[in-house]
Enzyme design. Sequence first.
Site, PDB file in Angstrom:
ATOM      1  N   ARG A 111      71.617 -79.348 -70.760  1.00 32.53           N
ATOM      2  CA  ARG A 111      71.130 -79.327 -69.771  1.00 32.53           C
ATOM      3  C   ARG A 111      69.038 -79.982 -69.555  1.00 32.53           C
ATOM      4  O   ARG A 111      68.686 -81.200 -69.401  1.00 32.53           O
ATOM      5  CB  ARG A 111      71.089 -79.529 -68.449  1.00 32.53           C
ATOM      6  CG  ARG A 111      71.875 -79.041 -67.898  1.00 32.53           C
ATOM      7  CD  ARG A 111      72.205 -78.754 -66.133  1.00 32.53           C
ATOM      8  NE  ARG A 111      71.983 -76.871 -65.778  1.00 32.53           N
ATOM      9  CZ  ARG A 111      72.601 -75.630 -66.824  1.00 32.53           C
ATOM     10  NH1 ARG A 111      74.109 -76.237 -67.006  1.00 32.53           N
ATOM     11  NH2 ARG A 111      72.195 -74.947 -66.890  1.00 32.53           N
ATOM     12  N   ASP A 112      68.675 -79.171 -71.125  1.00 28.82           N
ATOM     13  CA  ASP A 112      67.341 -79.535 -71.008  1.00 28.82           C
ATOM     14  C   ASP A 112      66.650 -80.393 -71.682  1.00 28.82           C
ATOM     15  O   ASP A 112      66.457 -81.305 -72.014  1.00 28.82           O
ATOM     16  CB  ASP A 112      66.981 -78.502 -72.544  1.00 28.82           C
ATOM     17  CG  ASP A 112      65.963 -76.928 -71.429  1.00 28.82           C
ATOM     18  OD1 ASP A 112      65.699 -77.349 -70.198  1.00 28.82           O
ATOM     19  OD2 ASP A 112      66.343 -76.225 -71.755  1.00 28.82           O
ATOM     20  N   GLY A 138      60.852 -74.860 -77.981  1.00 28.50           N
ATOM     21  CA  GLY A 138      61.332 -73.308 -78.037  1.00 28.50           C
ATOM     22  C   GLY A 138      60.593 -72.501 -77.345  1.00 28.50           C
ATOM     23  O   GLY A 138      61.560 -73.468 -76.216  1.00 28.50           O
ATOM     24  N   ASN A 139      61.675 -71.090 -77.321  1.00 25.08           N
ATOM     25  CA  ASN A 139      62.224 -70.191 -76.487  1.00 25.08           C
ATOM     26  C   ASN A 139      62.088 -69.056 -76.974  1.00 25.08           C
ATOM     27  O   ASN A 139      62.340 -68.603 -78.534  1.00 25.08           O
ATOM     28  CB  ASN A 139      63.333 -70.364 -76.449  1.00 25.08           C
ATOM     29  CG  ASN A 139      63.642 -69.747 -75.343  1.00 25.08           C
ATOM     30  OD1 ASN A 139      63.685 -68.993 -75.757  1.00 25.08           O
ATOM     31  ND2 ASN A 139      63.405 -69.376 -74.302  1.00 25.08           N
ATOM     32  N   GLU A 190      67.439 -72.354 -76.914  1.00 18.79           N
ATOM     33  CA  GLU A 190      67.415 -71.580 -76.783  1.00 18.79           C
ATOM     34  C   GLU A 190      68.360 -69.605 -76.526  1.00 18.79           C
ATOM     35  O   GLU A 190      69.015 -70.571 -76.823  1.00 18.79           O
ATOM     36  CB  GLU A 190      67.821 -72.333 -74.471  1.00 18.79           C
ATOM     37  CG  GLU A 190      67.229 -70.965 -73.847  1.00 18.79           C
ATOM     38  CD  GLU A 190      66.053 -72.282 -72.119  1.00 18.79           C
ATOM     39  OE1 GLU A 190      65.805 -72.328 -72.434  1.00 18.79           O
ATOM     40  OE2 GLU A 190      67.474 -72.838 -71.620  1.00 18.79           O
ATOM     41  N   HIS A 215      59.928 -64.290 -68.684  1.00 15.27           N
ATOM     42  CA  HIS A 215      60.457 -65.061 -69.230  1.00 15.27           C
ATOM     43  C   HIS A 215      60.091 -67.286 -68.953  1.00 15.27           C
ATOM     44  O   HIS A 215      59.961 -67.581 -69.318  1.00 15.27           O
ATOM     45  CB  HIS A 215      61.879 -65.251 -67.899  1.00 15.27           C
ATOM     46  CG  HIS A 215      63.208 -66.684 -68.627  1.00 15.27           C
ATOM     47  ND1 HIS A 215      64.125 -65.925 -69.532  1.00 15.27           N
ATOM     48  CD2 HIS A 215      63.116 -67.771 -68.407  1.00 15.27           C
ATOM     49  CE1 HIS A 215      64.608 -66.963 -70.244  1.00 15.27           C
ATOM     50  NE2 HIS A 215      64.556 -68.067 -69.177  1.00 15.27           N
ATOM     51  N   TYR A 242      55.301 -66.893 -70.176  1.00 11.28           N
ATOM     52  CA  TYR A 242      54.758 -66.244 -71.415  1.00 11.28           C
ATOM     53  C   TYR A 242      53.921 -65.528 -71.716  1.00 11.28           C
ATOM     54  O   TYR A 242      52.763 -65.449 -72.511  1.00 11.28           O
ATOM     55  CB  TYR A 242      55.393 -67.467 -72.252  1.00 11.28           C
ATOM     56  CG  TYR A 242      55.907 -68.034 -72.774  1.00 11.28           C
ATOM     57  CD1 TYR A 242      57.047 -67.825 -73.614  1.00 11.28           C
ATOM     58  CD2 TYR A 242      56.743 -69.091 -71.691  1.00 11.28           C
ATOM     59  CE1 TYR A 242      58.057 -68.420 -73.793  1.00 11.28           C
ATOM     60  CE2 TYR A 242      57.938 -70.013 -71.468  1.00 11.28           C
ATOM     61  CZ  TYR A 242      58.618 -69.845 -72.818  1.00 11.28           C
ATOM     62  OH  TYR A 242      59.708 -70.440 -72.799  1.00 11.28           O
ATOM     63  N   HIS A 300      71.175 -61.554 -72.873  1.00  7.14           N
ATOM     64  CA  HIS A 300      71.461 -60.576 -71.985  1.00  7.14           C
ATOM     65  C   HIS A 300      73.236 -60.828 -71.538  1.00  7.14           C
ATOM     66  O   HIS A 300      73.602 -60.466 -71.496  1.00  7.14           O
ATOM     67  CB  HIS A 300      69.794 -60.014 -71.327  1.00  7.14           C
ATOM     68  CG  HIS A 300      70.333 -59.447 -70.976  1.00  7.14           C
ATOM     69  ND1 HIS A 300      70.373 -57.962 -71.376  1.00  7.14           N
ATOM     70  CD2 HIS A 300      70.978 -59.138 -69.015  1.00  7.14           C
ATOM     71  CE1 HIS A 300      71.193 -56.749 -69.871  1.00  7.14           C
ATOM     72  NE2 HIS A 300      71.138 -57.743 -68.962  1.00  7.14           N
ATOM     73  N   HIS A 313      70.754 -67.157 -74.866  1.00  5.44           N
ATOM     74  CA  HIS A 313      70.994 -66.378 -73.495  1.00  5.44           C
ATOM     75  C   HIS A 313      71.925 -65.015 -74.319  1.00  5.44           C
ATOM     76  O   HIS A 313      72.864 -64.873 -73.495  1.00  5.44           O
ATOM     77  CB  HIS A 313      72.244 -67.089 -73.507  1.00  5.44           C
ATOM     78  CG  HIS A 313      72.579 -67.573 -71.734  1.00  5.44           C
ATOM     79  ND1 HIS A 313      73.503 -67.625 -70.960  1.00  5.44           N
ATOM     80  CD2 HIS A 313      71.197 -67.518 -70.956  1.00  5.44           C
ATOM     81  CE1 HIS A 313      72.829 -68.011 -69.881  1.00  5.44           C
ATOM     82  NE2 HIS A 313      71.797 -67.710 -69.252  1.00  5.44           N
TER      83      HIS A 313
HETATM   84  N1  LIG Z   1      58.612 -70.183 -79.113  1.00  9.98           N
HETATM   85  C1  LIG Z   1      57.747 -71.191 -78.742  1.00  9.98           C
HETATM   86  N2  LIG Z   1      57.605 -72.301 -79.748  1.00  9.98           N
HETATM   87  C2  LIG Z   1      57.485 -73.417 -79.156  1.00  9.98           C
HETATM   88  N3  LIG Z   1      57.301 -74.135 -77.956  1.00  9.98           N
HETATM   89  C3  LIG Z   1      58.263 -72.921 -76.897  1.00  9.98           C
HETATM   90  C4  LIG Z   1      58.229 -71.369 -77.783  1.00  9.98           C
HETATM   91  N4  LIG Z   1      58.298 -71.140 -76.696  1.00  9.98           N
HETATM   92  C5  LIG Z   1      58.679 -71.914 -74.942  1.00  9.98           C
HETATM   93  N5  LIG Z   1      58.288 -73.125 -75.412  1.00  9.98           N
HETATM   94  C6  LIG Z   1      57.518 -74.110 -74.582  1.00  9.98           C
HETATM   95  O1  LIG Z   1      58.199 -73.642 -74.046  1.00  9.98           O
HETATM   96  C7  LIG Z   1      58.393 -74.719 -72.753  1.00  9.98           C
HETATM   97  C8  LIG Z   1      58.515 -73.501 -71.855  1.00  9.98           C
HETATM   98  O2  LIG Z   1      59.512 -73.004 -72.067  1.00  9.98           O
HETATM   99  P1  LIG Z   1      61.694 -72.710 -71.524  1.00  9.98           P
HETATM  100  O3  LIG Z   1      60.657 -71.556 -70.392  1.00  9.98           O
HETATM  101  O4  LIG Z   1      62.100 -72.043 -72.390  1.00  9.98           O
HETATM  102  O5  LIG Z   1      61.851 -73.466 -71.352  1.00  9.98           O
HETATM  103  P2  LIG Z   1      62.634 -74.794 -69.936  1.00  9.98           P
HETATM  104  O6  LIG Z   1      61.911 -73.698 -68.372  1.00  9.98           O
HETATM  105  O7  LIG Z   1      63.271 -75.968 -70.602  1.00  9.98           O
HETATM  106  O8  LIG Z   1      63.879 -73.291 -70.082  1.00  9.98           O
HETATM  107  C9  LIG Z   1      59.094 -75.495 -72.810  1.00  9.98           C
HETATM  108  O9  LIG Z   1      58.953 -76.957 -73.319  1.00  9.98           O
HETATM  109  C10 LIG Z   1      59.244 -74.901 -74.465  1.00  9.98           C
HETATM  110  O10 LIG Z   1      59.752 -76.204 -75.577  1.00  9.98           O
HETATM  111 MG   LIG Z   2      64.209 -76.865 -68.657  1.00 10.24          MG
END
Ligand SMILES: Nc1ncnc2c1ncn2[C@@H]1O[C@H](COP(=O)(O)OP(=O)(O)O)[C@@H](O)[C@H]1O
Ligand SMILES: [Mg+2]
Lengths: 231, 734, 79, 79
Positions: free
Chosen positions: B113-114, B527-528, B90, B46, B49, B94, B92
Site C-alpha cells: 500500500r505504501d 526507510g523504517n 518496512e 513508531h 521516530y 512483533h 512487521h
Molecule cells: N531509517 C530510515 N531511513 C530513511 N528514511 C526513513 C527511515 N525511517 C523512516 N523513514 C522515512 O520516514 C517516513 C515515515 O516512515 P514510516 O512511519 O515507516 O512510514 P509509514 O507511515 O508509511 O509506515 C517515511 O517517509 C520513511 O521513508
Molecule cells: Mg505509509
Amino acid sequence: MKAALITFPGSNCDRDMAVAIKSVTGRAPIAVWHSETTLGDVDFIALPGGFSYGDYLRCGAIAARSGIIPEIIRAGKRGVPILGICNGFQILTEIGLLPGALMRNAGLHFICRDVPLRVETSQSVFTGGYRTGSVVHMPVAHHDGNYFVDPDQQKRLDDEDRIAWRYCTKSGEVTPQANINGSVGNIAGVLNESRTILGMMPHPERMIESAHGGTDGRPLFESALSMLATL
Amino acid sequence: MSDVITPAIIQEHGLNEEEYARIERVLGRAPNLLELGIYSVMWSEHCSYKSSRLHLKKLPTKAPWVICGPGENAGVVDIGDGQAAIFKMESHNHPSFIEPYQGAATGVGGILRDVFTMGARPVANMNALRFGAPEHLKTRHLLSGVVAGIGGYGNCVGVPTVGGETDFHPSYNGNILVNAMTVGVAEIDKIFYSAAAGIGNSVVYVGSRTGRDGIHGATMASTEFSEDTEEKRPTVQVGDPFTEKRLIEACLELMSTDAIIAIQDMGAAGLTSSSVEMASKGGVGFALDLSKVPCREDGMQPYEMMLSESQERMLMVLKPGHEAEAQAIFRKWELDFAVIGQITDSGNLSLTFEGDLVADIPVPSLTDDAPIYDRPHVQPSRRAPLSPDQVARPDDYGAALLQLMGGPNLSSRRWIWEQYDHMVMADTIQRPGGDAAVVRVHGTQKALAISTDCTPRYVAADPKEGGKQAVAETWRNLTAVGATPLAITDCLNFGNPERPQIMGQFVGAIEGMAEACHALDYPVVSGNVSLYNETNGTGILPTPAIGGVGLLKNAQRMAGLAFRRTGDRLILIGETKGHLGSSLYMMDCLGREDGTPPPVDLVAERKNGDFVRSQIEAGLLDAVHDLSSGGLAASLCEMALAGNMGARIDLAPLSLPAHAALFGEDQARYLLAVSKDNLAEILALAEKAGIDAVDLGETGGSSIHIADVLDVPLDDLRKAHEGWMPQFMARADL
Amino acid sequence: MKARVHITLKSGVLDPQGKAIHHALDSLGFSGVDDVRQGKYIELDLQETDREKARADVEDMCRKLLANTVIERFSIDLD
Amino acid sequence: MKARVHITLKSGVLDPQGKAIHHALDSLGFSGVDDVRQGKYIELDLQETDREKARADVEDMCRKLLANTVIERFSIDLD
Ligand SMILES: Nc1ncnc2c1ncn2[C@@H]1O[C@H](COP(=O)(O)OP(=O)(O)O)[C@@H](O)[C@H]1O
Ligand SMILES: [Mg+2]
C-alpha cells in the site's frame, strides 16, 4: 481472429496472457469483465490464472457463478476454443466444461518452479504444435493443482486421448516422484470431449521468450492461434 | 469530553509523565481519553521516530535522480523515459512473532500500500527475514508460518516475490525479524503525494471496513472498555489479499483520471496517522464525522475507530465534483467508499460522533510538538583484530566446505522461494538465487535490479563498519548483475534504545551507512525504524537491513552467476587479505563470533564495482558473482552449482594460508568467469585501472577442485546445499 | 435462524489436508489416530424463520455455490 | 471413537472468506442472509475408548496443531 480474455476480480495473469496472445498473433485480445453478459463474436476465449475471489471457498468457485459464465458455456458448446490456465482451469472444472476438480497440493505448499511435462497428445488446437511424447518445460505456480477425477472418468480421459500433459521427469518418465502436486495419473492438463477446451495448471504464457528461460509455451499459442487465423 | 485520565491510563498508553505534561501544555488543557489515544499513537516511537530522528538526519538523501526522498510513503527515483521506481521496506517483526502467518501477510499488504498509494504499480516484493537458532523450539513454526504468509499474500495479489535473505541466529529466538520491501513503477507525471489541500474538499475513506483489529492491547484494559470483554477484545489483524488486489486496481484506475488531490494508506495507527499526516503536510485542518466510517462490527466507539489497524484501507482527498466518478470505480471493484469529512482552515483535527464534538486537537501539536530524544549512546569496546594463525584451520577442508554450504546460513533457500510466485507478471528475468533479482520494466528494454542485505554479526562487532558493509553489499550485488545502483531503502532493526549500548549500535550503524551512501552516490530514499526488539533484556543482533535498487538500461546485458562454458578462466577481482574475524567460517565451523569484521574500503568498492560493471556492459564476462559470507569458497560453489559445472583452482597466487584464502571475507571482491580469449584483455584492463585481478583457475569437471586443499564432487555439494532446509522443515509442514 | 453447513469430501476422494494433518499429529507423538478428514464448516445467519423454507434455501445455496458436488457432500443443521 | 472438531474464528476477527461467500450468495440472489462465517471441520478416528482421555487428547491436538488459538477457537464433540 478475435480473442476474448475474461478478467475476474482477483485474476492476476490476465496481462501476461494478453501479452502472450498479442506477441503471437499481433493482435491484443478484447478484455471482458466478469460481470458482462455478452461476448459477441469471438473465435477464442482465454481464462487467465490468478486468484479470482482470493481462492476463497474453493478455487474458481465464485468466479464460476459470474455473469459471463453462461455465455462462455454457450460458446464452448458451439466449439469456440477455450483455454483455461491455472485458475482458469479451476474455473472450467467448476462450471463443468471439464471433468474433475483441483484440490490442495498433496505437499500442501504453494509450488512455483519450472517443471518438465510430457506431451500426451498433439491432437488438439492447442497441442498441435508439439510432438506427442516429447518433453517440454513450463513454470507452475499454484497451491491447488492436485487434479482429481474418479477412476471411471480417468479411464475415459485415457481412452479418449484427452490428457494433454503429464508431469514427468526430465527424461520423460511419468513417475510418482515427478508428480509435483499429487494429481491422479500425473495429469497436468485435460481436454473436453470435442478437444476444443483445454485446462492446464502450468503457465505457457510465462515461457514465450528466451528471457523467460525458454520458449516452450509459444507453440501452444502459435498452433491455436494460427489455426484460428485461417478461420 | 470528560474522562478521568489516571496515571495508570497514561502508562498504559506508553507515555511517561513528562510526555503527558507536554500534551497538556501543547493542548492547553487535559486531553480526553480519545485525544490521549491519538497523542499516544502519534508520539509513539513508531510514528514520531523520537529516538531515531536526530540520527536519521545524517543519512544522505539527495542525488540528481532522486525525485522524492524520505518523508513520503515511499522513495521515488527517476529511471528514465518519464518513468520512476518507487520503493520502501518496512518491518512487521512483533506481529509476526505473535501470529507468523497473518503477521507476515499483513506486513506485505502494508508495504504494497505504501507503494501503490504513490501511483506506482507494484512490480516486485522482497523479504528480509531473521529467525532464532534452528534448534530453538519455535523456529520451524515461525519460519513456516512467515513464509506461508508472505506467499499467501503476495501470490494472491499477483506481485512476484523475487528475493530476500534469511538468517538464523540465537539472538532472534524471542524476536524474529520480518522486513518486507516493495518496488513499483510509475509515470513521473502521475505520482501522488499525501499533502491535503483545498478547504472544503471531501475526505474519502475507501477499502475494507474498520474492525477492532490491533488496537494496542494495554489501552483496552482501561475502564471504558472493560464491560463485555470478549466482544470488544482487540484482535490480531488478518490480511485480505483479495481486497488488496481490488484496492490496487481501483486506486490505479482512479489515479489515471484527474480526481485525486492527495492519497495516503492507513498503516499503523490507521485513521489517526493517515489523517494527521495528510492534514499536517498540507497545513490544513480535518473535520471528520466518525459516524460515517464504514465499520465491520456494531457499536464501535470513536476511540476504537481512530486506533484500529484494520488492513486494506486508504484515505483520499478528492477534487470537488469528482466524488461520483470515484465512487463508481470503487463500486465496480466492490469496495467500500464513504465521504467522512472535509478539509477545514481551522488547523485542527476535529472529530464528531453522533453529533457531538469528541476530539479537537491542533494538528501541529501532534507532529511538530512530538518529543525528540537525544538518547545517551556508547560505542562497543573495540575488538582485537585476528590474524589467520589465530583462527584454527579445518582438519578436513572438504568437510568444512560441506558444513558451510550445507549449514543453516549458506544453504539454498529454494524451500522458501518456491513457495512464492516469483514469475507472475512475466517480467522476472533473474529469479531468486542470484546476486540480485531482476525484473523488466514492462514493455521497455530496461530492468530493475533489487537486493536486500545485512550482515548482523559484523554490525554487532563494529556498528560503523557493519553499517557500511550492509550498504556496500547491496551495491555490489546490484553491480554483479550489471545494474547501476540508484538508491536504497532501509529497515533499521535494533534493541531497546533506552540502553546506551543499543543506542550506540544504532548511531554507529547510521554513521557507517551514511559514509557508504556518500562514497557510492547511493542515497537513502525511504526507510523504517524498528526498535525495542528485545526479550528479557537481551537484544537482537543489530540489523540495519538495506534494500538496494539499480537500473539496467539494457536488460539483455544482464549478467548471472551460473558457469556457462567449460574452460572459462576464473578471475578474482579485489584484494584478498584473508580476513577471518567475524566470518561465517568462524561462526559455523568453529562456533566463534569474535574478531573485527572485514573493513570496507569504499574507494576500492567503487573502483572494483565500476570496473566489473563496465566489463559486463562490454559483454566480456560469462558469469559474475560477488564475494560475501563464506568468502571465495562460497562464491565458487554457488557459481558451480548454478551452472552444474565444476571448477579447478589454485590458491597459490594469493600467498595466504588456505583457510584464510578460501573463507576470508575481505570486501569489494568479485569472481568472474571469462572465456580464455578474453583473459589477457581483462587482466590488462584491470592492471591499467589499478585493480587487483588474479587468474585462479578454470571451469569444468564435476567437482570443486582446489589444488592441494580439497576436491568435493558437485553432487555431494548439491546434496548438502539443497538438503539442509527441506530436511529441517520436513517436520513443520502445517 | 442459524444454519450450520458441513462440507466434507466424498469417500473415495483423497484428502491431502487430512493426510497431512494425520502425518503431523503422528510426528507430534499423537499415536492413536486412525484417520483424519478435513472439511469446511459454514455458519449462516438467515432472516427466514420458517424451518422448511430455510432448509430448502440452504440446500439450494449448497448446490449452487457452497459445495462442489463432484467431490464434496454437505449436511445442514438448523437451530 | 470419533471426534469432531469445529474450528472457527474468534468473534471480531476478520473473516475474508465468509465475507466473499456472503457477497457471492447476494449476487446469486440469495437475499435473506445476514452473516456468513467460514470455519474448519475436522473428523478424527481415535483408538482411545475412554471419553475423558480422548477429549483431553483432542484438546491437546487442537492447542498444538489443529487450531491457531491466537485467532481461532475450537470445540470438540465426541461420539
Ligand atoms: N531509517 C530510515 N531511513 C530513511 N528514511 C526513513 C527511515 N525511517 C523512516 N523513514 C522515512 O520516514 C517516513 C515515515 O516512515 P514510516 O512511519 O515507516 O512510514 P509509514 O507511515 O508509511 O509506515 C517515511 O517517509 C520513511 O521513508
Ligand atoms: Mg505509509
